[in-house]
Design a protein around this motif. Structure first.
Motif, short mmCIF file in Angstrom:
data_model
loop_
_atom_site.label_atom_id
_atom_site.label_comp_id
_atom_site.label_asym_id
_atom_site.label_seq_id
_atom_site.Cartn_x
_atom_site.Cartn_y
_atom_site.Cartn_z
N THR A 120 8.37 32.40 -43.82
CA THR A 120 7.49 32.03 -43.97
C THR A 120 7.28 31.20 -42.57
OG1 THR A 120 7.74 30.01 -45.00
CG2 THR A 120 6.57 31.85 -46.14
N ASP A 121 8.05 30.54 -41.96
CA ASP A 121 7.79 29.54 -41.03
C ASP A 121 8.15 30.26 -39.20
OD1 ASP A 121 9.05 27.28 -39.50
OD2 ASP A 121 10.36 28.72 -38.23
N PRO A 122 6.85 29.96 -38.57
CA PRO A 122 6.13 30.57 -38.17
C PRO A 122 7.18 31.04 -36.60
CG PRO A 122 4.89 28.55 -38.00
CD PRO A 122 5.70 28.56 -39.17
N GLY A 123 8.42 29.78 -36.48
CA GLY A 123 8.88 30.09 -35.21
C GLY A 123 9.89 31.75 -35.87
N GLU A 124 10.45 31.13 -36.64
CA GLU A 124 11.39 32.29 -36.95
C GLU A 124 11.15 33.34 -37.67
OE1 GLU A 124 15.55 33.75 -38.62
OE2 GLU A 124 14.70 31.81 -37.89
N ARG A 125 9.92 33.74 -37.96
CA ARG A 125 9.58 34.84 -37.70
C ARG A 125 9.26 35.38 -36.08
NH1 ARG A 125 4.21 35.78 -42.19
NH2 ARG A 125 3.51 36.92 -40.52
N LYS A 126 9.05 34.55 -35.72
CA LYS A 126 8.36 34.89 -33.92
C LYS A 126 10.01 35.62 -33.64
CE LYS A 126 7.32 33.82 -29.20
NZ LYS A 126 8.18 34.84 -28.68
N ARG A 127 11.28 35.08 -34.08
CA ARG A 127 12.45 34.95 -32.90
C ARG A 127 12.15 36.45 -35.04
NH1 ARG A 127 17.81 35.91 -35.50
NH2 ARG A 127 16.94 34.78 -37.15
N ARG A 144 10.17 39.17 -35.47
CA ARG A 144 9.86 40.02 -34.56
C ARG A 144 10.36 40.06 -33.49
NH1 ARG A 144 5.10 37.73 -34.93
NH2 ARG A 144 5.04 37.95 -36.76
N GLU A 203 -0.23 44.58 -42.60
CA GLU A 203 0.50 42.74 -42.23
C GLU A 203 1.64 43.18 -43.18
OE1 GLU A 203 -0.44 38.45 -44.41
OE2 GLU A 203 -2.09 40.09 -45.30
N VAL A 238 5.41 41.48 -43.13
CA VAL A 238 6.58 40.39 -43.50
C VAL A 238 7.40 40.13 -43.33
CG1 VAL A 238 4.41 39.34 -45.34
CG2 VAL A 238 6.32 40.90 -46.02
#
Length: 128
Positions: free
Chosen positions: A82-89, A91, A103, A105
């Motif tokens: 759920t952490d935006p920074g971790e999701r970006k990493r 991705r 969508e 996840v």
């Protein structure tokens, strides 16, 4: 055993759905901390069922002609990232779903127990 995980592009996640076992083949990525990373649709039954649940993840390769192969099973807690920074990493890391998630996840499985088995042809069971 983690090196073997990196050899196969497909694994099977084993989880519980409505009190019954469910098994789903998925592509995956091995993260820098040896966590299993899945990228899937937020609408998938699997994504909804595994968050904060203990799951098993199995990867294998076999050579039927040579009667050899290996299997690795990772057991651990699955978590929706759920952490935006971790999701970006994740991705940006290049892990892709083989399907086109509407969508997306990310799900990680932190290894708590890792077991494996190597199969070698010993000649047993073959006609002389």
């Amino acid at each position: 055993m983690f090196l073997l995980l990196a050899l196969a592009p497909i694994g099977r996640i084993v989880y519980t759905q409505q009190a019954l076992p469910a098994v789903l083949p998925v592509n995956f990525w091995l993260d820098r901390d040896f966590s299993i990373v899945l990228r899937t649709s937020a609408a998938s039954r699997m994504a909804r069922a595994v968050d904060n649940a203990v799951v098993a993840f199995e990867v294998d390769q076999f050579d039927e002609a040579a009667h050899t192969g290996w299997s690795v099973v990772v057991t651990g807690r699955a978590t929706l990232v759920t952490d935006p920074g971790e999701r970006k990493r994740l991705r940006d890391s290049g892990v892709r779903s083989w399907t086109a998630p509407v969508e997306e996840v990310f799900i990680t499985v932190a290894p708590e127990l890792v077991t494996g088995r190597a199969l070698e042809d010993t000649g047993a069971g073959r006609p002389s």
